[in-house]
Design a protein around this motif. Sequence first.
Motif, PDB file in Angstrom:
ATOM      1  N   ARG A   1       3.930  -7.284  -3.351  1.00 56.60           N
ATOM      2  CA  ARG A   1       2.739  -8.969  -3.421  1.00 56.60           C
ATOM      3  C   ARG A   1       2.127  -8.620  -5.241  1.00 56.60           C
ATOM      4  O   ARG A   1       2.256  -9.773  -5.746  1.00 56.60           O
ATOM      5  CB  ARG A   1       1.796  -8.449  -2.195  1.00 56.60           C
ATOM      6  N   LEU A   2       1.792  -7.426  -5.295  1.00 58.50           N
ATOM      7  CA  LEU A   2       1.417  -7.618  -7.241  1.00 58.50           C
ATOM      8  C   LEU A   2       2.590  -7.264  -7.643  1.00 58.50           C
ATOM      9  O   LEU A   2       2.491  -7.795  -8.970  1.00 58.50           O
ATOM     10  CB  LEU A   2       0.901  -5.822  -6.930  1.00 58.50           C
ATOM     11  N   GLY A   3       3.891  -7.739  -7.700  1.00 61.40           N
ATOM     12  CA  GLY A   3       5.072  -7.508  -8.553  1.00 61.40           C
ATOM     13  C   GLY A   3       5.309  -6.428  -9.800  1.00 61.40           C
ATOM     14  O   GLY A   3       5.209  -6.031 -10.538  1.00 61.40           O
ATOM     15  N   TRP A   4       4.602  -5.493  -8.355  1.00 62.91           N
ATOM     16  CA  TRP A   4       4.900  -3.791  -9.559  1.00 62.91           C
ATOM     17  C   TRP A   4       5.549  -3.157  -8.389  1.00 62.91           C
ATOM     18  O   TRP A   4       6.481  -4.005  -7.747  1.00 62.91           O
ATOM     19  CB  TRP A   4       3.330  -3.059  -8.877  1.00 62.91           C
ATOM     20  N   ARG A   5       6.305  -1.626  -9.302  1.00 62.01           N
ATOM     21  CA  ARG A   5       7.008  -0.903  -9.020  1.00 62.01           C
ATOM     22  C   ARG A   5       6.406  -0.563  -7.666  1.00 62.01           C
ATOM     23  O   ARG A   5       5.026  -0.484  -8.222  1.00 62.01           O
ATOM     24  CB  ARG A   5       7.730  -0.093 -10.180  1.00 62.01           C
ATOM     25  N   PHE A   6       7.429   0.312  -6.933  1.00 66.10           N
ATOM     26  CA  PHE A   6       6.994   0.843  -5.611  1.00 66.10           C
ATOM     27  C   PHE A   6       7.003   2.433  -6.038  1.00 66.10           C
ATOM     28  O   PHE A   6       8.632   2.566  -6.095  1.00 66.10           O
ATOM     29  CB  PHE A   6       6.768   0.312  -3.983  1.00 66.10           C
ATOM     30  N   CYS A   7       6.837   3.551  -5.644  1.00 71.40           N
ATOM     31  CA  CYS A   7       7.694   4.495  -5.754  1.00 71.40           C
ATOM     32  C   CYS A   7       6.873   5.929  -4.785  1.00 71.40           C
ATOM     33  O   CYS A   7       6.091   5.126  -4.367  1.00 71.40           O
ATOM     34  CB  CYS A   7       6.918   5.511  -6.747  1.00 71.40           C
ATOM     35  N   ASP A   8       7.564   5.934  -4.003  1.00 70.77           N
ATOM     36  CA  ASP A   8       7.771   7.139  -2.538  1.00 70.77           C
ATOM     37  C   ASP A   8       7.399   8.212  -3.138  1.00 70.77           C
ATOM     38  O   ASP A   8       8.779   8.535  -3.536  1.00 70.77           O
ATOM     39  CB  ASP A   8       8.167   7.059  -1.081  1.00 70.77           C
ATOM     40  N   LEU A   9       6.714   9.546  -3.517  1.00 70.54           N
ATOM     41  CA  LEU A   9       6.709  10.387  -3.643  1.00 70.54           C
ATOM     42  C   LEU A   9       7.859  11.499  -3.368  1.00 70.54           C
ATOM     43  O   LEU A   9       8.793  12.636  -3.869  1.00 70.54           O
ATOM     44  CB  LEU A   9       5.420  11.207  -4.363  1.00 70.54           C
ATOM     45  N   ASP A  10       7.332  11.656  -2.365  1.00 74.51           N
ATOM     46  CA  ASP A  10       9.173  11.846  -1.428  1.00 74.51           C
ATOM     47  C   ASP A  10      10.064  11.897  -1.214  1.00 74.51           C
ATOM     48  O   ASP A  10      11.293  12.609  -1.554  1.00 74.51           O
ATOM     49  CB  ASP A  10       8.470  12.651   0.289  1.00 74.51           C
ATOM     50  N   HIS A  11       9.930  10.813  -1.548  1.00 78.16           N
ATOM     51  CA  HIS A  11      11.504   9.885  -1.671  1.00 78.16           C
ATOM     52  C   HIS A  11      11.914  10.380  -3.091  1.00 78.16           C
ATOM     53  O   HIS A  11      13.049  11.335  -3.643  1.00 78.16           O
ATOM     54  CB  HIS A  11      11.760   8.610  -1.689  1.00 78.16           C
ATOM     55  N   ALA A  12      11.303  10.566  -4.320  1.00 72.83           N
ATOM     56  CA  ALA A  12      11.719  11.062  -5.394  1.00 72.83           C
ATOM     57  C   ALA A  12      11.862  12.573  -5.433  1.00 72.83           C
ATOM     58  O   ALA A  12      12.151  13.083  -6.144  1.00 72.83           O
ATOM     59  CB  ALA A  12      10.663  10.464  -6.243  1.00 72.83           C
ATOM     60  N   ILE A  13      11.242  12.943  -4.878  1.00 70.42           N
ATOM     61  CA  ILE A  13      11.436  14.539  -4.812  1.00 70.42           C
ATOM     62  C   ILE A  13      11.821  14.398  -4.088  1.00 70.42           C
ATOM     63  O   ILE A  13      13.219  15.495  -4.605  1.00 70.42           O
ATOM     64  CB  ILE A  13       9.976  15.287  -3.650  1.00 70.42           C
ATOM     65  N   THR A  14      12.972  13.716  -2.867  1.00 70.55           N
ATOM     66  CA  THR A  14      14.004  14.410  -2.535  1.00 70.55           C
ATOM     67  C   THR A  14      15.396  14.190  -2.850  1.00 70.55           C
ATOM     68  O   THR A  14      15.935  14.913  -3.414  1.00 70.55           O
ATOM     69  CB  THR A  14      14.273  13.765  -0.790  1.00 70.55           C
ATOM     70  N   ALA A  15      15.145  12.826  -3.916  1.00 70.07           N
ATOM     71  CA  ALA A  15      16.829  13.017  -5.449  1.00 70.07           C
ATOM     72  C   ALA A  15      16.117  13.817  -6.017  1.00 70.07           C
ATOM     73  O   ALA A  15      17.378  14.503  -6.567  1.00 70.07           O
ATOM     74  CB  ALA A  15      15.914  11.541  -5.480  1.00 70.07           C
ATOM     75  N   ARG A  16      15.030  14.613  -6.665  1.00 68.57           N
ATOM     76  CA  ARG A  16      14.990  15.487  -7.232  1.00 68.57           C
ATOM     77  C   ARG A  16      15.452  16.674  -6.929  1.00 68.57           C
ATOM     78  O   ARG A  16      16.748  17.383  -7.714  1.00 68.57           O
ATOM     79  CB  ARG A  16      13.681  15.768  -7.668  1.00 68.57           C
TER      80      ARG A  16
END
Length: 180
Positions: free
Chosen positions: A26-41
């Motif tokens: 709705r805002l036209g912003w990026r979204f990050c789910d920190l747990d998903h980012a950690i899983t990728a890391r």
Amino acid sequence: MPMRRLSLIGYRACGKSTLGPLVASRLGWRFCDLDHAITARIGMPISAYFSVRGESAFRDVETAELRTTLEMPGNLVLATGGGCILREKNRGIIRAFGGVRVYLEVPAEILRQRLSGDAGGRPSLTGGNVADEVSQVLAVREPLYRAVADVVLDGTKPIAELVQALVAIVENHGQKSAPG
């Protein structure tokens, strides 16, 4: 133009990962789910990492990923992990760089119901059942969520209503002349 941020905080299953992408869209912003980012890391599910390396090692990775995520350029909606606020360092990072911080408050009984339906691969924090530990863990975390939050929202409201409220919070916060 300065970067703008919305950080969603709250217990697991309160709706951060559901609401975050909707609000970001709705805002036209990026979204990050920190747990998903950690899983990728880390290259494995968080529950497996917990089992192999322990909670402290996980929290180290979480702190590093939190800082990396909030240092990225551009506007961002961040869904933090439920325990992200446990470390004082993380609370400081979120306060300093997390923009508007919203605690999605959901009563323990509703969280218990959501987690008993689907624990989503979340690790136990007490050695017991993920749904059964809610009251015990929430008692420790709830004051920390409140201490970090600029705004507390009733996370039991319908999703569309919560999305609208979060968008309004961001838009109204952007109108303030003093930092929040």
